[in-house]
Design a protein around this motif. Sequence first.
Motif, PDB file in Angstrom:
ATOM      1  N   GLU A  39      42.118  84.801  60.617  1.00  0.00           N
ATOM      2  CA  GLU A  39      41.715  83.753  59.687  1.00  0.00           C
ATOM      3  C   GLU A  39      40.263  83.929  59.272  1.00  0.00           C
ATOM      4  O   GLU A  39      39.378  84.139  60.109  1.00  0.00           O
ATOM      5  CB  GLU A  39      41.881  82.379  60.342  1.00  0.00           C
TER       6      GLU A  39
ATOM      7  N   ASP B  22      38.797  75.989  63.456  1.00  0.00           N
ATOM      8  CA  ASP B  22      39.623  76.546  62.378  1.00  0.00           C
ATOM      9  C   ASP B  22      39.645  75.546  61.234  1.00  0.00           C
ATOM     10  O   ASP B  22      40.079  74.411  61.406  1.00  0.00           O
ATOM     11  CB  ASP B  22      41.033  76.806  62.901  1.00  0.00           C
ATOM     12  N   TYR B  23      39.197  75.956  60.043  1.00  0.00           N
ATOM     13  CA  TYR B  23      39.152  75.084  58.871  1.00  0.00           C
ATOM     14  C   TYR B  23      40.246  75.430  57.852  1.00  0.00           C
ATOM     15  O   TYR B  23      40.180  74.977  56.702  1.00  0.00           O
ATOM     16  CB  TYR B  23      37.785  75.209  58.194  1.00  0.00           C
ATOM     17  N   SER B  24      41.217  76.217  58.243  1.00  0.00           N
ATOM     18  CA  SER B  24      42.217  76.709  57.290  1.00  0.00           C
ATOM     19  C   SER B  24      43.098  75.599  56.720  1.00  0.00           C
ATOM     20  O   SER B  24      43.714  75.767  55.662  1.00  0.00           O
ATOM     21  CB  SER B  24      43.102  77.775  57.940  1.00  0.00           C
ATOM     22  N   GLU B  25      43.193  74.459  57.405  1.00  0.00           N
ATOM     23  CA  GLU B  25      44.022  73.350  56.918  1.00  0.00           C
ATOM     24  C   GLU B  25      43.167  72.226  56.362  1.00  0.00           C
ATOM     25  O   GLU B  25      43.632  71.082  56.273  1.00  0.00           O
ATOM     26  CB  GLU B  25      44.928  72.844  58.040  1.00  0.00           C
TER      27      GLU B  25
ATOM     28  N   THR C 207      39.778  72.115  63.335  1.00  0.00           N
ATOM     29  CA  THR C 207      40.701  72.072  64.465  1.00  0.00           C
ATOM     30  C   THR C 207      40.229  73.080  65.510  1.00  0.00           C
ATOM     31  O   THR C 207      40.001  74.239  65.181  1.00  0.00           O
ATOM     32  CB  THR C 207      42.125  72.440  64.040  1.00  0.00           C
TER      33      THR C 207
END
Length: 123
Positions: A26, A101-104, A108
């Motif tokens: 990611e 994790d900022y993918s959504e 998170t």
Amino acid sequence: QVQLAESGGGLVQPGGSLRLSCAASERSIVAKTMGWYRQAPGKERELVATVTEGGSTNYARSVKGRFAISRDNARKTMYLQMNSLVPEDTAVYYCNVEGLDYSEGRATMFNSWGLGTQVTVSS
């Protein structure tokens, strides 16, 4: 799910060198602590080295002075330069990354492991 891919393992003679790499899948992550661990046959997984987001490093006593951990935050990649290898360094080496994790669209926390790469030191 942040996936990690290790590369660079192989067979090397005592005294030789290898460079391991660990790349995260990611792009939209902020890696906090990144680390390398290893597991030899019949033994528990042990810490090899860690590097924080700020660049602080920590090494197992057995590898200090021989191994060097580094990271490229822009490429979401971590490295382990291993020099003066000895047979006792033979193990499967795993990378571990914990961070955000900022993918959504929101932050998170994650903690991911790679599948491992075999390092064998033998003449």
